[in-house]
Scaffold this active site. Structure first.
Site, short mmCIF file in Angstrom:
data_model
loop_
_atom_site.label_atom_id
_atom_site.label_comp_id
_atom_site.label_asym_id
_atom_site.label_seq_id
_atom_site.Cartn_x
_atom_site.Cartn_y
_atom_site.Cartn_z
N ILE A 31 0.91 4.83 -2.13
CA ILE A 31 0.88 6.16 -1.50
C ILE A 31 0.59 6.09 0.01
O ILE A 31 0.93 7.01 0.76
CB ILE A 31 -0.17 7.04 -2.21
CG1 ILE A 31 0.13 8.51 -2.06
CG2 ILE A 31 -1.60 6.71 -1.77
CD1 ILE A 31 -0.64 9.40 -3.04
N GLN A 93 -11.92 -2.99 -4.25
CA GLN A 93 -10.96 -2.39 -5.18
C GLN A 93 -11.27 -0.90 -5.28
O GLN A 93 -12.43 -0.51 -5.43
CB GLN A 93 -11.09 -3.04 -6.57
CG GLN A 93 -10.08 -2.50 -7.57
CD GLN A 93 -10.14 -3.21 -8.93
OE1 GLN A 93 -11.00 -4.05 -9.17
NE2 GLN A 93 -9.21 -2.86 -9.81
N HIS A 99 -3.87 -4.27 -10.19
CA HIS A 99 -2.65 -4.13 -9.39
C HIS A 99 -2.62 -5.19 -8.30
O HIS A 99 -3.66 -5.60 -7.79
CB HIS A 99 -2.54 -2.74 -8.78
CG HIS A 99 -3.73 -2.35 -7.96
ND1 HIS A 99 -4.88 -1.88 -8.54
CD2 HIS A 99 -3.95 -2.37 -6.62
CE1 HIS A 99 -5.77 -1.63 -7.59
NE2 HIS A 99 -5.24 -1.93 -6.41
N HIS A 101 -0.73 -5.95 -4.59
CA HIS A 101 0.02 -5.36 -3.49
C HIS A 101 1.08 -6.38 -3.04
O HIS A 101 0.76 -7.56 -2.85
CB HIS A 101 -0.89 -5.09 -2.28
CG HIS A 101 -2.06 -4.19 -2.59
ND1 HIS A 101 -2.13 -2.89 -2.12
CD2 HIS A 101 -3.20 -4.39 -3.29
CE1 HIS A 101 -3.28 -2.35 -2.52
NE2 HIS A 101 -3.94 -3.24 -3.23
P1 DGP Z 1 -6.99 -1.23 -3.90
O1 DGP Z 1 -7.79 -0.77 -2.71
O2 DGP Z 1 -6.61 -2.69 -3.80
O3 DGP Z 1 -7.66 -0.88 -5.20
O4 DGP Z 1 -5.61 -0.44 -3.82
C1 DGP Z 1 -5.38 0.80 -4.40
C2 DGP Z 1 -4.11 1.33 -3.79
O5 DGP Z 1 -3.64 2.38 -4.61
C3 DGP Z 1 -4.29 1.91 -2.39
O6 DGP Z 1 -3.55 1.11 -1.47
C4 DGP Z 1 -3.72 3.31 -2.47
C5 DGP Z 1 -2.99 3.32 -3.79
N1 DGP Z 1 -3.03 4.58 -4.50
C6 DGP Z 1 -4.14 5.30 -4.83
N2 DGP Z 1 -3.80 6.41 -5.50
C7 DGP Z 1 -2.43 6.39 -5.61
C8 DGP Z 1 -1.50 7.28 -6.21
O7 DGP Z 1 -1.80 8.31 -6.80
N3 DGP Z 1 -0.18 6.93 -6.11
C9 DGP Z 1 0.22 5.79 -5.48
N4 DGP Z 1 1.52 5.53 -5.41
N5 DGP Z 1 -0.66 4.93 -4.91
C10 DGP Z 1 -1.96 5.23 -4.98
#
Ligand code: DGP
Length: 134
Positions: A31, A93, A99, A101
């Site tokens: 996002i 996290q 997940h 990246h």
């Molecule tokens: P981390 O900080 O490594 O846990 O990464 C979580 C990631 O998830 C962060 O880069 C933003 C993404 N993210 C959070 N909420 C959503 C969502 O609702 N949709 C999408 N596509 N990404 C999200």
């Protein structure tokens, strides 16, 4: 998991920009919309992070990461990828569904993906002693 946003994305209960899907994994745009196409790859089976993941989920996720990475470099004009993961609150996290990246990279794209860390005052030998897996 009922209250997990990534489980909801996998099930289609929340919208996402899908990049790839197979029986065991799902990949979609982060996002944040940063870098040159920030992709998240998740197992469909819920686990929090690398610490509680099943081996089969890790295998499937890394295969999907390679598939997408090859696609990015062979078909989308990228030269390389960074693969990042945060496991645990201390590792920053923020979403507790495993997940990885994927950050597509181009030569001289100027992205600063790795932080520069402060030097550890301990010797490599001492660090090895405290971290080695026996
Ligand atoms: P981390 O900080 O490594 O846990 O990464 C979580 C990631 O998830 C962060 O880069 C933003 C993404 N993210 C959070 N909420 C959503 C969502 O609702 N949709 C999408 N596509 N990404 C999200």
């Amino acid at each position: 998991m009922d209250d997990c946003i990534f489980c909801k994305i996998i099930k289609g209960e929340l919208p996402s920009y899908k990049i790839y899907e197979d029986k065991f994994t799902y990949a979609f745009l982060d996002i944040s919309n940063d870098g040159n196409g920030h992709i998240l790859v998740v197992p469909k089976h819920h686990c929090e992070n690398i610490l509680d993941a099943r081996e089969e989920d890790l295998e499937n996720v890394i295969k999907t990461i390679q598939k997408i990475s090859k696609h990015l470099t062979q078909n989308c004009g990228f030269d390389g990828v960074n693969i990042l993961n945060a496991s645990g609150k201390s590792a920053e996290q923020s979403v507790f569904h495993l997940h990885f990246h994927i950050l597509p990279r181009k030569d001289k794209d100027g992205l600063k993906v790795f932080p520069s860390l402060t030097k550890n005052p301990k010797s490599l030998k001492d660090i090895q002693k405290s971290l080695k897996v026996d």
